[in-house]
Design an enzyme around this catalytic site. Structure first.
Site, PDB file in Angstrom:
ATOM      1  N   ARG A 156      44.093  40.179  39.830  1.00 53.11           N
ATOM      2  CA  ARG A 156      44.829  38.953  39.470  1.00 53.11           C
ATOM      3  C   ARG A 156      44.340  38.329  38.160  1.00 53.11           C
ATOM      4  O   ARG A 156      44.475  37.132  37.929  1.00 53.11           O
ATOM      5  CB  ARG A 156      44.805  37.944  40.619  1.00 53.11           C
ATOM      6  CG  ARG A 156      45.421  38.528  41.903  1.00 53.11           C
ATOM      7  CD  ARG A 156      45.715  37.495  42.952  1.00 53.11           C
ATOM      8  NE  ARG A 156      46.516  36.375  42.512  1.00 53.11           N
ATOM      9  CZ  ARG A 156      47.859  36.384  42.347  1.00 53.11           C
ATOM     10  NH1 ARG A 156      48.535  37.494  42.580  1.00 53.11           N
ATOM     11  NH2 ARG A 156      48.495  35.305  41.965  1.00 53.11           N
ATOM     12  N   LEU A 157      43.807  39.160  37.282  1.00 56.16           N
ATOM     13  CA  LEU A 157      43.367  38.708  35.968  1.00 56.16           C
ATOM     14  C   LEU A 157      44.497  38.960  34.959  1.00 56.16           C
ATOM     15  O   LEU A 157      44.337  39.656  33.951  1.00 56.16           O
ATOM     16  CB  LEU A 157      42.078  39.429  35.555  1.00 56.16           C
ATOM     17  CG  LEU A 157      40.908  39.290  36.542  1.00 56.16           C
ATOM     18  CD1 LEU A 157      39.722  40.123  36.082  1.00 56.16           C
ATOM     19  CD2 LEU A 157      40.518  37.823  36.691  1.00 56.16           C
TER      20      LEU A 157
END
Length: 194
Positions: A171-172
């Site tokens: 989720r970066l």
């Protein structure tokens, strides 16, 4: 790395057309009525460029009613297989009659007849009523061209914000935001936290 959001959109859209299994031109269209009540639905992108993103609809539909009361909209392309999204926000205007006529002429005959038969977004007591209206239009325009109905045409969303979202591990995600103040001139570019 491009700093022109339209060139970047063209590149991403071309990849989506090559890789998405269905309707790479499908986009969610969000509108709000005069009271601020939001609504969202899927429509198809039928033209795009530096002047905006174009879709077509019945001008008696709920989306058209919303746009008549509040001429602002947001679009979202979600290309799941590419793990990308593009978000677009801006004011909306009608496209010219000539542009609407040209696109309408490119549609299949049944789609043209359907535009005449449908009272889009209005209550329908039974499917058979719509089918009877469609048959009546087949008879009405039998043997000739089907002109564009006066209640049908295009809209253009002129972007003031365009965000390109790329999925990343854990989720970066990567988020690139392009904005244009005042509607004209150069774009400003920045990044957003995921």
């Amino acid at each position: 790395m491009t700093t022109d959001p339209f060139s970047l959109f063209d590149a991403w859209f071309a990849e989506a057309q090559a890789g998405e299994p269905n309707d790479a031109n499908a986009m969610a269209l969000a509108t709000a009525d005069a009271t601020g009540q939001p609504a969202v639905r899927m429509v198809l992108l039928k033209g795009h460029g530096p002047d905006g993103f174009v879709f077509y609809t019945n001008r008696g539909s709920r989306k058209a009613d919303d746009l008549a009361a509040n001429a602002q909209a947001a679009l979202l392309f979600h290309w799941k297989s590419l793990r990308r999204q593009v978000r677009i926000e801006g004011p909306v205007s009608r496209v010219s009659d000539a542009e609407s006529d040209a696109y309408f002429a490119s549609r299949s005959r049944d789609s043209q007849l359907g535009a005449w038969a449908s009272e889009q977004s209005r209550p329908l007591a039974a499917r058979s009523i719509f089918e009877a209206r469609f048959e009546a239009m087949q008879f009405r325009f039998e043997g000739g061209d089907v002109p564009r109905p006066p209640h049908w045409g295009g809209y253009r969303v002129t972007p003031r914000r365009i965000e390109f979202w790329q999925d990343r591990a854990h989720r970066l995600h990567e988020r690139r935001l392009f904005t244009r103040d005042g509607g004209e001139g150069d774009w400003s570019e920045g990044l957003l936290y995921p």
